[in-house]
Design a protein around this motif. Structure first.
Motif, PDB file in Angstrom:
ATOM      1  N   UNK A 108       0.806  -1.219   0.000  1.00  0.00           N
ATOM      2  CA  UNK A 108       0.000   0.000   0.000  1.00  0.00           C
ATOM      3  C   UNK A 108       0.838   1.267   0.000  1.00  0.00           C
ATOM      4  N   UNK A 109       2.139   1.140  -0.098  1.00  0.00           N
ATOM      5  CA  UNK A 109       2.992   2.316  -0.154  1.00  0.00           C
ATOM      6  C   UNK A 109       3.062   2.813  -1.592  1.00  0.00           C
ATOM      7  N   UNK A 110       3.556   4.022  -1.777  1.00  0.00           N
ATOM      8  CA  UNK A 110       3.667   4.615  -3.105  1.00  0.00           C
ATOM      9  C   UNK A 110       4.512   3.745  -4.030  1.00  0.00           C
ATOM     10  N   UNK A 111       5.561   3.144  -3.501  1.00  0.00           N
ATOM     11  CA  UNK A 111       6.456   2.317  -4.295  1.00  0.00           C
ATOM     12  C   UNK A 111       5.888   0.935  -4.601  1.00  0.00           C
ATOM     13  N   UNK A 112       4.701   0.627  -4.100  1.00  0.00           N
ATOM     14  CA  UNK A 112       4.080  -0.668  -4.333  1.00  0.00           C
ATOM     15  C   UNK A 112       3.092  -0.674  -5.489  1.00  0.00           C
ATOM     16  N   UNK A 113       2.849   0.460  -6.092  1.00  0.00           N
ATOM     17  CA  UNK A 113       1.842   0.545  -7.144  1.00  0.00           C
ATOM     18  C   UNK A 113       2.173  -0.295  -8.377  1.00  0.00           C
ATOM     19  N   UNK A 114       3.432  -0.614  -8.584  1.00  0.00           N
ATOM     20  CA  UNK A 114       3.822  -1.445  -9.722  1.00  0.00           C
ATOM     21  C   UNK A 114       3.248  -2.847  -9.619  1.00  0.00           C
ATOM     22  N   UNK A 115       2.887  -3.262  -8.417  1.00  0.00           N
ATOM     23  CA  UNK A 115       2.362  -4.604  -8.205  1.00  0.00           C
ATOM     24  C   UNK A 115       0.994  -4.818  -8.847  1.00  0.00           C
ATOM     25  N   UNK A 116       0.294  -3.742  -9.105  1.00  0.00           N
ATOM     26  CA  UNK A 116      -1.047  -3.827  -9.662  1.00  0.00           C
ATOM     27  C   UNK A 116      -1.046  -3.465 -11.142  1.00  0.00           C
ATOM     28  N   UNK A 117      -1.510  -4.377 -11.977  1.00  0.00           N
ATOM     29  CA  UNK A 117      -1.491  -4.129 -13.410  1.00  0.00           C
ATOM     30  C   UNK A 117      -2.873  -3.957 -14.036  1.00  0.00           C
ATOM     31  N   UNK A 118      -3.906  -3.914 -13.208  1.00  0.00           N
ATOM     32  CA  UNK A 118      -5.263  -3.686 -13.699  1.00  0.00           C
ATOM     33  C   UNK A 118      -5.935  -2.700 -12.750  1.00  0.00           C
ATOM     34  N   UNK A 119      -6.557  -1.686 -13.321  1.00  0.00           N
ATOM     35  CA  UNK A 119      -7.172  -0.622 -12.521  1.00  0.00           C
ATOM     36  C   UNK A 119      -8.572  -0.280 -12.988  1.00  0.00           C
ATOM     37  N   UNK A 120      -9.410   0.126 -12.038  1.00  0.00           N
ATOM     38  CA  UNK A 120     -10.748   0.560 -12.369  1.00  0.00           C
ATOM     39  C   UNK A 120     -10.730   2.029 -12.718  1.00  0.00           C
TER      40      UNK A 120
END
Length: 129
Positions: A108-120
């Motif tokens: 959930x940190x700013x640097x963790x956003x790469x972990x998610x490859x699909x967004x609403x």
């Protein structure tokens, strides 16, 4: 392809509650121990930040310090939905909320956003004083 659609946003007074939902389709990451579903938010003029995340298989959760104790993330794998129950809402919770999915673990940190490859596309939450 993976598709996520958020719903449940709206306007509420400070101290109130709101429940967000995310319908997930085309997601096969549930077979992986690293499959993760999460919620992020972005307020005007600010960077997108992590709110909460949950491992799809085990149900283990992660929360940003700013929402810990007030928000609860959950998922219903049978219904393929991701939920976020928000209690004791504050004006600083006002933001566009996005659900996301990935297969590279939770964070959930700013640097963790790469972990998610699909967004609403997001759902707006507005909390007034």
């Amino acid at each position: 392809q993976v598709q996520l659609v958020e719903s449940g946003g709206g306007s509420v007074q400070a101290g109130g509650s709101l429940r967000l939902s995310c319908e997930v389709s085309g997601y096969s990451g549930y077979i992986s121990s690293s499959a993760c579903l999460g919620w992020f938010r972005q307020a005007p003029g600010k960077e997108r930040e992590g709110v909460a995340a949950i491992y799809a298989r085990t149900g283990v959760t992660l929360y940003a310090d700013s929402v810990k104790g007030r928000f609860t993330i959950s998922r219903d794998n049978a219904k393929k939905t991701l939920n976020l129950r928000m209690n004791i809402l504050k004006p600083e919770d006002t933001a566009m909320y996005y659900c996301a999915a990935g297969v590279s673990g939770c964070g959930v940190s700013r640097s963790d956003q790469w972990r998610y490859n699909a967004w609403g596309q997001g759902t707006q939450v507005t909390v007034s004083s």
